[in-house]
Design a protein around this motif. Structure first.
Motif, PDB file in Angstrom:
ATOM      1  N   GLU A  68      -0.437   7.768  -3.406  1.00 35.46           N
ATOM      2  CA  GLU A  68       0.703   7.105  -2.802  1.00 35.46           C
ATOM      3  C   GLU A  68       0.565   5.605  -2.556  1.00 35.46           C
ATOM      4  O   GLU A  68       1.221   4.733  -2.725  1.00 35.46           O
ATOM      5  CB  GLU A  68       0.956   7.997  -1.679  1.00 35.46           C
ATOM      6  CG  GLU A  68       1.395   9.364  -2.050  1.00 35.46           C
ATOM      7  CD  GLU A  68       1.490  10.302  -0.828  1.00 35.46           C
ATOM      8  OE1 GLU A  68       2.260   9.659   0.396  1.00 35.46           O
ATOM      9  OE2 GLU A  68       1.163  11.360  -0.738  1.00 35.46           O
ATOM     10  N   SER A  69      -0.527   5.437  -1.635  1.00 34.76           N
ATOM     11  CA  SER A  69      -0.907   4.297  -1.192  1.00 34.76           C
ATOM     12  C   SER A  69      -0.903   3.097  -2.123  1.00 34.76           C
ATOM     13  O   SER A  69      -0.541   1.847  -1.956  1.00 34.76           O
ATOM     14  CB  SER A  69      -2.156   4.305  -0.034  1.00 34.76           C
ATOM     15  OG  SER A  69      -2.018   5.153   0.886  1.00 34.76           O
ATOM     16  N   ALA A 107      -0.038   3.370  -5.292  1.00 36.18           N
ATOM     17  CA  ALA A 107       0.890   3.715  -6.420  1.00 36.18           C
ATOM     18  C   ALA A 107       1.484   2.550  -6.931  1.00 36.18           C
ATOM     19  O   ALA A 107       2.294   2.169  -8.147  1.00 36.18           O
ATOM     20  CB  ALA A 107       2.211   4.475  -5.799  1.00 36.18           C
ATOM     21  N   GLY A 108       1.650   1.296  -6.181  1.00 37.35           N
ATOM     22  CA  GLY A 108       2.299   0.067  -6.626  1.00 37.35           C
ATOM     23  C   GLY A 108       1.253  -0.939  -7.100  1.00 37.35           C
ATOM     24  O   GLY A 108       1.487  -1.920  -7.392  1.00 37.35           O
ATOM     25  N   ASP A 109      -0.150  -0.522  -7.119  1.00 41.85           N
ATOM     26  CA  ASP A 109      -1.126  -1.405  -7.490  1.00 41.85           C
ATOM     27  C   ASP A 109      -1.608  -0.859  -9.126  1.00 41.85           C
ATOM     28  O   ASP A 109      -1.375   0.266  -9.422  1.00 41.85           O
ATOM     29  CB  ASP A 109      -2.352  -1.394  -6.740  1.00 41.85           C
ATOM     30  CG  ASP A 109      -3.022  -2.704  -6.671  1.00 41.85           C
ATOM     31  OD1 ASP A 109      -2.935  -3.309  -7.764  1.00 41.85           O
ATOM     32  OD2 ASP A 109      -3.764  -2.975  -5.584  1.00 41.85           O
ATOM     33  N   ARG A 110      -2.432  -1.498  -9.771  1.00 39.92           N
ATOM     34  CA  ARG A 110      -3.058  -1.410 -10.926  1.00 39.92           C
ATOM     35  C   ARG A 110      -4.470  -1.090 -10.748  1.00 39.92           C
ATOM     36  O   ARG A 110      -5.095  -1.881 -10.333  1.00 39.92           O
ATOM     37  CB  ARG A 110      -2.852  -2.467 -12.057  1.00 39.92           C
ATOM     38  CG  ARG A 110      -3.566  -2.361 -13.191  1.00 39.92           C
ATOM     39  CD  ARG A 110      -3.147  -3.405 -14.348  1.00 39.92           C
ATOM     40  NE  ARG A 110      -4.164  -3.126 -15.316  1.00 39.92           N
ATOM     41  CZ  ARG A 110      -3.812  -3.013 -16.644  1.00 39.92           C
ATOM     42  NH1 ARG A 110      -2.546  -2.505 -16.822  1.00 39.92           N
ATOM     43  NH2 ARG A 110      -4.660  -2.928 -17.578  1.00 39.92           N
ATOM     44  N   HIS A 124      -2.369   7.311 -14.146  1.00 38.56           N
ATOM     45  CA  HIS A 124      -0.839   7.894 -14.609  1.00 38.56           C
ATOM     46  C   HIS A 124      -1.047   8.709 -15.934  1.00 38.56           C
ATOM     47  O   HIS A 124      -0.086   8.399 -16.766  1.00 38.56           O
ATOM     48  CB  HIS A 124       0.186   6.942 -14.613  1.00 38.56           C
ATOM     49  CG  HIS A 124       0.137   6.049 -13.138  1.00 38.56           C
ATOM     50  ND1 HIS A 124       0.544   6.854 -12.214  1.00 38.56           N
ATOM     51  CD2 HIS A 124      -0.300   4.994 -12.855  1.00 38.56           C
ATOM     52  CE1 HIS A 124       0.415   5.760 -11.064  1.00 38.56           C
ATOM     53  NE2 HIS A 124      -0.130   4.701 -11.470  1.00 38.56           N
ATOM     54  N   SER A 127       2.809  11.851 -11.765  1.00 40.55           N
ATOM     55  CA  SER A 127       2.836  10.564 -12.394  1.00 40.55           C
ATOM     56  C   SER A 127       1.906  10.500 -13.715  1.00 40.55           C
ATOM     57  O   SER A 127       0.860  10.287 -13.606  1.00 40.55           O
ATOM     58  CB  SER A 127       2.618   9.523 -11.429  1.00 40.55           C
ATOM     59  OG  SER A 127       2.668   8.217 -12.111  1.00 40.55           O
TER      60      SER A 127
END
Length: 422
Positions: free
Chosen positions: A133-134, A136-139, A204, A325
């Motif tokens: 979650e935390s 999830a917006g990063d690579r 993912h 994901s």
């Protein structure tokens, strides 16, 4: 389901703090039943809750199933029954998730149920939720960690005392750090299951335990430990999951578990005893480290109850937790094609031309040498070579060829090197 060391703590905390859990979730949390195989061994469970019929319990009037049995069956069948009927699941079952995670996710999605599993990796350490979650917006590019307390205790003790593997394993058993049958820990099976879960979340991509290259610690010798110390390194059993990008931009995932030398300056080097720690490298967030108790009743129960609160909150507000994901679907790279570095110790003849023959063998396999150390002992000498990064298969072939040289008396040890510039 299941009331061993962890289950007993989960039950105790739920019973001791009902008002707290009601306040945190927005509704009372009531234990409906506890399924065990041998009721007479669980005097801590109230008689009206205990049962041997786990199937009836799962099929009954419950909202959440907490699975602490472990292993594949009957846990898999019971959880599929729960999920298919719309019941949410909290589990600490790393082996099941590593092999059948996709099946459980699919069942949860089809029924609109949640599946949470923070306790499956690294005990009390909040690790999976940050990845899931935390971040999830990063690579995420790399996840490297110590995820098995038994092996970390053994290697830490070997480093501090100079003792051998067998005697240290015996001591770990006497102190309760090693199971009567320590195979799952010392041969890397436990860490490999956890690596599969970490790689799946970080990249993912569906990664199973069979995709993870696995080596244990039984071959680690006091000589390996001493060699590491001479280079200001220490030896750890590491779970390493990384995104590998080829020169043409093609991406793949590497997942592996094996002993490795790391610099004593690395954050993981100071993790001693039975503690766990995981080092995450992400493009935007940079370097993160998660550290804490990786096992034990109360620490693992903390992670289980954190998941239970999350699931209960979702039920109260008619929400849903994160889903699987796996959109990237990156290929899993075989170990032979994975870039690694080697530390190689050789016993060689102490005469001119030895180093040039060894160096020529490295050159034949297109493997670059980073460090060379040679020390004479009469008509023999010890030669230590540390390589730059190369494909693991090329490094292995190099070592095999070196072992055939007349000037090489013995390949004393071979160990991978991690955690420093290549």
């Amino acid at each position: 389901m299941g009331c061993g060391t962890v289950g007993t703590e989960v039950l105790r905390l739920l019973q001791d703090q009902p008002e707290e859990f009601a306040a945190r979730t927005g509704a009372p949390v009531q234990v409906t039943g506890v399924a065990v195989r041998r009721p007479h061994k669980h005097p801590e469970v109230p008689e009206h809750l205990i049962t041997t019929d786990a199937t009836a319990l799962v099929e009954g009037d419950v909202d959440v199933v907490v699975e602490l049995i472990g292993g594949i069956e009957p846990a898999r069948s019971l959880l599929l029954t729960a999920l298919k009927s719309g019941k949410s699941v909290v589990t600490a079952n790393k082996a099941l998730l590593a092999e059948y995670g996709s099946e459980l996710y699919a069942a949860a999605d089809a029924a609109g149920a949640d599946i949470y599993f923070e306790a499956a990796v690294a005990g009390a350490i909040p690790l999976l939720r940050p990845l899931r979650e935390s971040l999830a917006g990063d690579r995420i590019n790399r996840v490297m960690g110590i995820v098995n307390g038994t092996t970390n205790y053994i290697l830490s003790a070997m480093d501090s005392t100079g003792a051998g593997y067998s005697e240290t394993l015996d001591e770990a058993g006497r102190l309760g750090y090693a199971e009567a049958d320590p195979t799952a820990d010392v041969d890397g099976f436990d860490a490999a299951a956890k690596a599969a879960i970490l790689a799946s979340l970080a990249f993912h991509t569906r990664v199973t335990a069979t995709d993870v290259h696995r080596e244990g610690i039984s071959a680690v010798s006091p000589g390996d430990i001493a060699a590491a110390r001479s280079l200001d390194r220490t030896v750890k059993l590491l779970a390493i999951c990384e995104r590998v990008v080829d020169e043409d931009g093609t991406e793949s995932v590497s997942a592996r578990v094996h002993p490795a030398m790391i610099p004593r300056s690395h954050p993981l080097a100071g993790v001693g005893g039975a503690f766990n720690a995981v080092f995450v490298e992400a493009e935007a967030a940079g370097q993160l480290m998660f550290y804490g108790q990786g096992a034990g009743g109360a620490p693992t129960a903390s992670a289980v109850l954190g998941d239970l609160v999350a699931v209960a909150r979702n039920l109260v507000v008619a929400g849903k937790g994160p889903r699987e994901s796996a959109h990237a679907q990156l290929p899993v790279r075989p170990m032979g094609g994975t870039p690694t570095r080697y530390h190689i110790s050789l016993d060689v003849a102490d005469k001119p031309g030895v180093l040039s023959q060894v160096a020529a063998t490295f050159n034949e396999h297109d493997v670059s040498i980073s460090v060379v150390r040679q020390q004479g002992r009469g008509d023999e000498a010890s030669l230590v070579v540390v390589t730059h990064t190369a494909a693991d298969a090329a490094l292995k072939s190099t070592v095999d060829k070196i072992a055939q040289l007349e000037v090489v008396r013995e390949v004393v040890s071979v160990m991978r090197v991690e955690g420093e510039p290549s």
